[in-house]
Motif scaffolding. Structure first.
Motif, PDB file in Angstrom:
ATOM      1  N   ASP A 156       0.856  -1.184   0.000  1.00 29.85           N
ATOM      2  CA  ASP A 156       0.000   0.000   0.000  1.00 29.85           C
ATOM      3  C   ASP A 156       0.899   1.244   0.000  1.00 29.85           C
ATOM      4  O   ASP A 156       1.614   1.498   0.965  1.00 29.85           O
ATOM      5  CB  ASP A 156      -0.894  -0.027   1.245  1.00 29.85           C
ATOM      6  N   GLN A 200       0.410   3.756   2.990  1.00 33.91           N
ATOM      7  CA  GLN A 200       0.932   3.255   4.261  1.00 33.91           C
ATOM      8  C   GLN A 200       2.461   3.229   4.252  1.00 33.91           C
ATOM      9  O   GLN A 200       3.112   3.542   5.249  1.00 33.91           O
ATOM     10  CB  GLN A 200       0.395   1.849   4.541  1.00 33.91           C
ATOM     11  N   CYS A 253     -11.706 -11.146   8.714  1.00 34.53           N
ATOM     12  CA  CYS A 253     -11.094  -9.823   8.634  1.00 34.53           C
ATOM     13  C   CYS A 253      -9.769  -9.924   7.870  1.00 34.53           C
ATOM     14  O   CYS A 253      -8.816 -10.559   8.333  1.00 34.53           O
ATOM     15  CB  CYS A 253     -10.868  -9.267  10.040  1.00 34.53           C
ATOM     16  N   GLY A 268      -6.778  -8.092   4.877  1.00 35.98           N
ATOM     17  CA  GLY A 268      -5.983  -6.900   4.617  1.00 35.98           C
ATOM     18  C   GLY A 268      -4.672  -6.982   5.367  1.00 35.98           C
ATOM     19  O   GLY A 268      -4.276  -8.036   5.869  1.00 35.98           O
ATOM     20  N   GLU A 272      -5.126  -3.085   9.576  1.00 34.36           N
ATOM     21  CA  GLU A 272      -6.536  -3.074   9.197  1.00 34.36           C
ATOM     22  C   GLU A 272      -7.266  -4.299   9.737  1.00 34.36           C
ATOM     23  O   GLU A 272      -8.430  -4.211  10.166  1.00 34.36           O
ATOM     24  CB  GLU A 272      -6.661  -3.029   7.674  1.00 34.36           C
ATOM     25  N   GLN A 288      -8.068  -3.703  13.445  1.00 30.63           N
ATOM     26  CA  GLN A 288      -9.125  -2.705  13.586  1.00 30.63           C
ATOM     27  C   GLN A 288     -10.483  -3.278  13.200  1.00 30.63           C
ATOM     28  O   GLN A 288     -11.484  -3.086  13.903  1.00 30.63           O
ATOM     29  CB  GLN A 288      -8.795  -1.494  12.710  1.00 30.63           C
ATOM     30  N   THR A 289     -10.546  -4.008  12.099  1.00 31.36           N
ATOM     31  CA  THR A 289     -11.801  -4.593  11.643  1.00 31.36           C
ATOM     32  C   THR A 289     -12.298  -5.655  12.613  1.00 31.36           C
ATOM     33  O   THR A 289     -13.501  -5.755  12.888  1.00 31.36           O
ATOM     34  CB  THR A 289     -11.625  -5.219  10.245  1.00 31.36           C
ATOM     35  N   HIS A 320      -2.788   2.663  12.133  1.00 32.86           N
ATOM     36  CA  HIS A 320      -4.041   2.016  11.756  1.00 32.86           C
ATOM     37  C   HIS A 320      -4.590   2.668  10.489  1.00 32.86           C
ATOM     38  O   HIS A 320      -4.369   3.858  10.233  1.00 32.86           O
ATOM     39  CB  HIS A 320      -5.091   2.193  12.863  1.00 32.86           C
ATOM     40  N   HIS A 321      -5.342   1.910   9.728  1.00 30.63           N
ATOM     41  CA  HIS A 321      -6.061   2.487   8.603  1.00 30.63           C
ATOM     42  C   HIS A 321      -7.169   3.384   9.142  1.00 30.63           C
ATOM     43  O   HIS A 321      -8.004   2.950   9.935  1.00 30.63           O
ATOM     44  CB  HIS A 321      -6.691   1.380   7.742  1.00 30.63           C
ATOM     45  N   GLU A 322      -7.190   4.618   8.756  1.00 26.55           N
ATOM     46  CA  GLU A 322      -8.270   5.546   9.075  1.00 26.55           C
ATOM     47  C   GLU A 322      -8.524   5.648  10.569  1.00 26.55           C
ATOM     48  O   GLU A 322      -9.642   5.816  11.023  1.00 26.55           O
ATOM     49  CB  GLU A 322      -9.563   5.128   8.362  1.00 26.55           C
ATOM     50  N   THR A 352      -0.678  -0.327  15.911  1.00 21.97           N
ATOM     51  CA  THR A 352      -1.229  -1.649  16.216  1.00 21.97           C
ATOM     52  C   THR A 352      -0.700  -2.202  17.526  1.00 21.97           C
ATOM     53  O   THR A 352      -1.449  -2.786  18.309  1.00 21.97           O
ATOM     54  CB  THR A 352      -0.908  -2.620  15.063  1.00 21.97           C
TER      55      THR A 352
END
Length: 570
Positions: free
Chosen positions: A181, A184, A266, A268, A272, A275-276, A376-378, A383
């Motif tokens: 990504d 990131q 979950c 990714g 992510e 978090q998910t 973290h994403h968004e 982590t």
């Protein structure tokens, strides 16, 4: 039958009486008649005890006759055979990595028996196996009264429990920079731009190699892919977190109509994924509100920080070796608990007893380092924090919300964290707090009152450890609760609820009832847990308080594995 039992060792007496009550061996004791000499399968039992928690072998005791003295038992002959088989009689040992042992003679109903105590092997000497069978076929573990073969995964974990893993540094075939990504990756490089790690680097590739995102030949590392990948599951389909919600208190079998009520896999990169998974789990937990000053704060029944820490620990500390890459981290949500299971055992000398000692030990050191800097994403934060305080934080957070602490179940190839839910109790607990006082209570005051209700009282040192607050601050809060007529001082830095002055708390009464129903039989904390339906971790402080007040008698010191509880005579 036990009335005719005579022995120089009270431990042997208790073991035989227990086996007779159970009508079977158990996880810590195996009886073998040995009437015709030392049985060949004894080496399986020695291996199993050495690889599990240790245990005792009673030789000259016949299970077939109801754990009575065996006919034809010759103690000297059997002792000589055992010592020789352990490699101490001038002969090659029957076992590789034989354990430490002690031998003691005793008597059972006037007849000789031999007690052999097997110590659990240290991590560096596991597994112990029957040499002639080889490590794969000759390694055993103890499960209740059975000696079972260790699996290949369990053997792998034992052999590598003290070996630093390099799996996270390994190259991922077919993966390239386009699988990472870009946003990131840019955020990570920006965060590390002024660090020593990137000092003197002149190009992009060199920076990525310094951070272990790329190998020396420019291949993407497993740590880089898992931390920064667009979709790591393209290469490793099962390296994810599987969140499953169950309608009952156990997983449904194949014959059930409803196996689960919700499920989310979950995927990714790991930030992510964590978090998910936290959000997917939280959706199925209850919430309640407290008032702090002029504001209203909403709480999850299991604190969200605890959920995040448990799931993040599971993904960063799990085993990533080839043998385990087909296993996901699982989160199972039940009506009474949440269980987070991580593939692989504990590493680096960590045990169930020292998980909260503040030492950060991780088999995946490159992955750990990377996740400390990948956001973290968004979401704000990272982590993992990697300082070794995560388990203690979980314990403090759970206790601060008057919840039972996290339970850790450790297997050679899996670690399970259980977080108890109290959603059903929340309305009753809120109503109970409101019934105590018409004044608005602070969150800290509520936590102290709930802990006192659960444990039968509180102490300043106990609260300091549980809530992480200063002792003087806690004394002020306790004095304030006393001035409101909600608590009373029972000793130096010790307080109880006024409401409970005349009797036992619900938890205490359930323990007393369980011991009373045992008809003077001594019960372990696990026996009490089964009888009351309460968790072992929540019962320990209750039992400790009852013992201190003389309501219950303990048969051994707190550190003894033979500690039992019974009601006092009369």
């Amino acid at each position: 039958m036990s009335g005719g039992l005579v022995t120089a060792d009270g431990g042997v007496l208790r073991d035989v009486e227990r086996l007779r009550r159970q009508r079977s061996d158990d996880a810590l004791c195996e009886a073998k008649a040995a009437g015709g000499g030392l049985p060949k399968d004894i080496w399986e039992t020695v291996s199993a005890f050495a690889n599990t928690r240790g245990g005792r072998i009673l030789l000259g005791v016949s299970e077939a006759g109801g754990f009575v003295p065996a006919e034809g038992f010759d103690p000297q002959r059997v002792i000589d055979q055992f010592v020789s088989g352990m490699g101490d009689g001038g002969q090659p040992p029957q076992l590789t990595n034989p354990p430490v042992y002690t031998i003691e003679r005793a008597e059972l109903e006037g007849r000789p028996v031999v007690a052999v105590d097997i110590a659990e092997n240290d991590l560096g000497r596991k597994p112990c196996w029957r040499t002639a069978q080889g490590i794969e076929k000759g390694s055993y573990k103890r499960v209740d009264d059975k000696d079972l073969h260790l699996s290949s995964a369990e053997i792998y974990e034992m052999r590598h429990a003290l070996t630093q893993s390099s799996v996270d540094l390994s190259a991922v075939p077919r993966a390239s920079l386009k699988d990472l990504d870009e946003s990131q990756l840019h955020a990570l490089l920006q965060r590390r731009a002024s660090s020593v790690a990137l000092r003197g680097t002149v190009d992009h590739g060199e920076r990525l190699r310094r951070l272990n995102i790329l190998t020396e030949d420019a291949s993407v590392t497993l740590a880089g892919l898992l931390s920064l990948g667009v979709y790591p599951q393209q290469f490793f389909p099962r390296l994810l977190v599987d969140v499953t919600v169950h309608p009952g208190l156990a997983k449904a079998t194949g014959g059930g109509r409803v196996r689960f009520s919700d499920r989310q896999q979950c995927e990714g990169a790991l930030p992510e994924v964590v978090q998910t998974a936290v959000a997917a789990t939280a959706r199925h937990l209850q919430r309640y509100a407290t008032v702090e000053g002029s504001g209203r704060t909403e709480h999850l029944e299991i604190p969200e920080d605890v959920l995040r820490e448990a799931i993040a620990n599971a993904v960063v500390h799990r085993e990533y070796a080839d043998l385990f890459q087909g296993e996901p981290v699982t989160v199972d949500v039940y009506p009474d608990r949440v269980e987070i299971a991580s593939p692989g055992g504990l590493w680096g000398g960590k045990t169930k007893d020292n998980l909260d000692d503040g030492r950060s030990m991780c088999r995946n050191r490159v992955l750990m380092q990377m996740l400390q800097h990948v956001p973290h994403h968004e979401a704000a934060g990272f982590t993992v924090e990697g300082q070794g305080g995560g388990v203690r934080m979980m314990m403090n957070q759970m206790t601060a919300h008057a919840l039972e602490g996290p339970e850790f179940t450790v297997h050679p190839d899996q670690v399970v964290v259980t977080l108890r839910r109290h959603g059903v109790e929340i309305p009753a607990l809120r109503q109970w707090l409101q019934s105590l006082s018409s004044e608005t209570l602070t969150e800290q005051e509520e936590a102290i009152l709930l802990i006192a209700r659960r444990n039968g009282g509180v102490t300043v040192p106990g609260l300091r450890q549980s809530l992480g607050a200063d002792s003087d601050v806690l004394r002020m809060v306790l004095d304030g609760l006393a001035s409101k007529g909600l608590m009373r001082e029972t000793g130096t830095d010790s307080y109880a609820l006024w409401a409970e002055e005349q009797g036992l708390t619900d938890a205490e009464q359930s323990v007393v009832d369980a011991l009373a129903s045992g008809h003077a039989q001594e019960l372990s904390v696990h026996d009490v847990a089964r009888a009351t339906g309460r968790a072992v971790t929540s019962l320990r402080p209750v039992l400790r308080g009852l013992v201190e007040r003389g309501v219950v008698v303990a048969t051994a010191p707190p550190t003894s594995r033979n500690r039992r509880y019974v009601l006092p005579d009369g």
